[in-house]
Design a protein around this motif. Structure first.
Motif, PDB file in Angstrom:
ATOM      1  N   GLY A 182       0.798  -1.216   0.000  1.00  0.00           N
ATOM      2  CA  GLY A 182       0.000   0.000   0.000  1.00  0.00           C
ATOM      3  C   GLY A 182       0.830   1.265   0.000  1.00  0.00           C
ATOM      4  O   GLY A 182       0.330   2.349   0.272  1.00  0.00           O
ATOM      5  N   ARG A 183       2.109   1.147  -0.343  1.00  0.00           N
ATOM      6  CA  ARG A 183       3.009   2.306  -0.369  1.00  0.00           C
ATOM      7  C   ARG A 183       4.274   1.973  -1.150  1.00  0.00           C
ATOM      8  O   ARG A 183       4.578   0.807  -1.366  1.00  0.00           O
ATOM      9  N   LEU A 184       5.003   2.978  -1.536  1.00  0.00           N
ATOM     10  CA  LEU A 184       6.246   2.802  -2.294  1.00  0.00           C
ATOM     11  C   LEU A 184       7.445   2.554  -1.395  1.00  0.00           C
ATOM     12  O   LEU A 184       8.392   1.887  -1.780  1.00  0.00           O
ATOM     13  N   ASP A 185       7.404   3.141  -0.192  1.00  0.00           N
ATOM     14  CA  ASP A 185       8.565   3.138   0.685  1.00  0.00           C
ATOM     15  C   ASP A 185       8.103   3.055   2.137  1.00  0.00           C
ATOM     16  O   ASP A 185       7.030   3.555   2.484  1.00  0.00           O
ATOM     17  N   THR A 186       8.913   2.422   2.986  1.00  0.00           N
ATOM     18  CA  THR A 186       8.644   2.343   4.423  1.00  0.00           C
ATOM     19  C   THR A 186       9.905   2.746   5.169  1.00  0.00           C
ATOM     20  O   THR A 186      10.983   2.817   4.565  1.00  0.00           O
ATOM     21  N   PRO A 187       9.839   2.983   6.471  1.00  0.00           N
ATOM     22  CA  PRO A 187      11.046   3.319   7.224  1.00  0.00           C
ATOM     23  C   PRO A 187      12.128   2.230   7.166  1.00  0.00           C
ATOM     24  O   PRO A 187      13.303   2.501   7.379  1.00  0.00           O
TER      25      PRO A 187
ATOM     26  N   PRO B 258       0.067  -5.174  12.650  1.00  0.00           N
ATOM     27  CA  PRO B 258      -0.317  -4.079  13.532  1.00  0.00           C
ATOM     28  C   PRO B 258       0.594  -2.870  13.321  1.00  0.00           C
ATOM     29  O   PRO B 258       1.810  -3.001  13.295  1.00  0.00           O
ATOM     30  N   GLY B 259       0.013  -1.756  13.079  1.00  0.00           N
ATOM     31  CA  GLY B 259       0.796  -0.532  12.900  1.00  0.00           C
ATOM     32  C   GLY B 259       1.188  -0.234  11.466  1.00  0.00           C
ATOM     33  O   GLY B 259       1.778   0.796  11.196  1.00  0.00           O
ATOM     34  N   GLY B 260       0.915  -1.115  10.511  1.00  0.00           N
ATOM     35  CA  GLY B 260       1.219  -0.782   9.124  1.00  0.00           C
ATOM     36  C   GLY B 260       1.945  -1.844   8.336  1.00  0.00           C
ATOM     37  O   GLY B 260       1.861  -3.025   8.638  1.00  0.00           O
ATOM     38  N   SER B 261       2.686  -1.357   7.336  1.00  0.00           N
ATOM     39  CA  SER B 261       3.442  -2.222   6.425  1.00  0.00           C
ATOM     40  C   SER B 261       4.918  -1.883   6.507  1.00  0.00           C
ATOM     41  O   SER B 261       5.276  -0.714   6.671  1.00  0.00           O
ATOM     42  N   TRP B 262       5.762  -2.912   6.351  1.00  0.00           N
ATOM     43  CA  TRP B 262       7.205  -2.726   6.345  1.00  0.00           C
ATOM     44  C   TRP B 262       7.783  -3.502   5.178  1.00  0.00           C
ATOM     45  O   TRP B 262       7.372  -4.625   4.899  1.00  0.00           O
ATOM     46  N   CYS B 263       8.747  -2.902   4.494  1.00  0.00           N
ATOM     47  CA  CYS B 263       9.407  -3.549   3.363  1.00  0.00           C
ATOM     48  C   CYS B 263      10.913  -3.534   3.576  1.00  0.00           C
ATOM     49  O   CYS B 263      11.437  -2.695   4.311  1.00  0.00           O
ATOM     50  N   ASN B 264      11.599  -4.462   2.906  1.00  0.00           N
ATOM     51  CA  ASN B 264      13.045  -4.492   2.946  1.00  0.00           C
ATOM     52  C   ASN B 264      13.535  -5.334   1.779  1.00  0.00           C
ATOM     53  O   ASN B 264      12.823  -6.222   1.320  1.00  0.00           O
TER      54      ASN B 264
ATOM     55  N   LYS C 157      22.190  -9.704   0.230  1.00  0.00           N
ATOM     56  CA  LYS C 157      21.237  -9.498  -0.861  1.00  0.00           C
ATOM     57  C   LYS C 157      19.828  -9.933  -0.457  1.00  0.00           C
ATOM     58  O   LYS C 157      18.913  -9.846  -1.247  1.00  0.00           O
ATOM     59  N   ASN C 158      19.679 -10.406   0.767  1.00  0.00           N
ATOM     60  CA  ASN C 158      18.375 -10.858   1.255  1.00  0.00           C
ATOM     61  C   ASN C 158      17.839  -9.927   2.337  1.00  0.00           C
ATOM     62  O   ASN C 158      18.603  -9.295   3.061  1.00  0.00           O
ATOM     63  N   PRO C 159      16.506  -9.866   2.466  1.00  0.00           N
ATOM     64  CA  PRO C 159      15.879  -8.914   3.387  1.00  0.00           C
ATOM     65  C   PRO C 159      15.763  -9.435   4.811  1.00  0.00           C
ATOM     66  O   PRO C 159      15.927 -10.619   5.082  1.00  0.00           O
ATOM     67  N   GLY C 160      15.429  -8.509   5.701  1.00  0.00           N
ATOM     68  CA  GLY C 160      15.173  -8.854   7.094  1.00  0.00           C
ATOM     69  C   GLY C 160      14.556  -7.691   7.830  1.00  0.00           C
ATOM     70  O   GLY C 160      14.668  -6.533   7.407  1.00  0.00           O
ATOM     71  N   LEU C 161      13.891  -7.977   8.921  1.00  0.00           N
ATOM     72  CA  LEU C 161      13.329  -6.976   9.830  1.00  0.00           C
ATOM     73  C   LEU C 161      13.675  -7.407  11.245  1.00  0.00           C
ATOM     74  O   LEU C 161      13.465  -8.572  11.610  1.00  0.00           O
TER      75      LEU C 161
END
Length: 173
Positions: free
Chosen positions: A77-82, A124-130, A137-141
């Protein structure tokens, strides 16, 4: 250290399962209804975790296949996240639905794949991307996570490019 590995039988083309369901259901559902999948029905499985007690073997490992044809930014739902830009392509349905029964003071969710993958987490609280975590080369949160339900998508940079991956969930800093 022993790792818990959750293996799922998955297809080379995960969208094929949904196409077969759509073809079988054509007599019962109108064509526009076939394309609309419930947003919380995971492709691989639903996982419920509580801090401490579900982490006897740390990390917990889940397996899947990345990719799809839906732009990750559309799912987020967005192009970019924190935590990063929403890049790549995913399936309409999440790969996993993760329910956290309580607040996690620290939880890491890291993707391991032989190919470059992307990540979208909606909860909860939104969406996060990485897309590239800690120089890989792989993502994480990593960080604090609220109790609740999280939908997880692992994407690929190219439309309809599918790659095996593992999600590693850990409470160890």
């Amino acid at each position: 250290m022993m790792r818990q590995v959750v293996r799922r039988s998955h297809q080379r083309w995960p969208w094929l399962r949904w196409a077969a369901i759509g073809v079988l259901g054509m007599g019962m559902v109108s064509l526009p209804g076939i394309a609309q999948f419930p947003p919380t029905t995971p492709i691989f499985e639903q996982v419920t975790l509580s801090p401490g007690r579900d982490f006897r073997d740390d990390p917990i490992v889940l397996e899947g296949v990345s990719g799809g044809s839906i732009p990750a930014r559309q799912v987020a739902g967005r192009l970019d996240t924190p935590t990063g830009a929403c890049l790549g392509f995913v399936e309409r349905a999440p790969d996993y639905v993760l329910t956290l029964t309580d607040f996690f003071d620290y939880l890491s969710l890291r993707i391991s794949s032989p190919e470059d993958t992307t990540l979208v987490v909606r909860g909860p609280g939104g969406s996060w991307c990485n897309d590239d975590y800690a120089g890989s080369k792989n993502p994480g949160l990593v960080g604090q996570w609220l109790a609740g339900t999280y939908e997880i998508w692992v994407g690929s940079y190219r439309d309809r490019a599918y790659h095996p991956y593992q999600i590693q969930l850990s409470q160890i800093h």
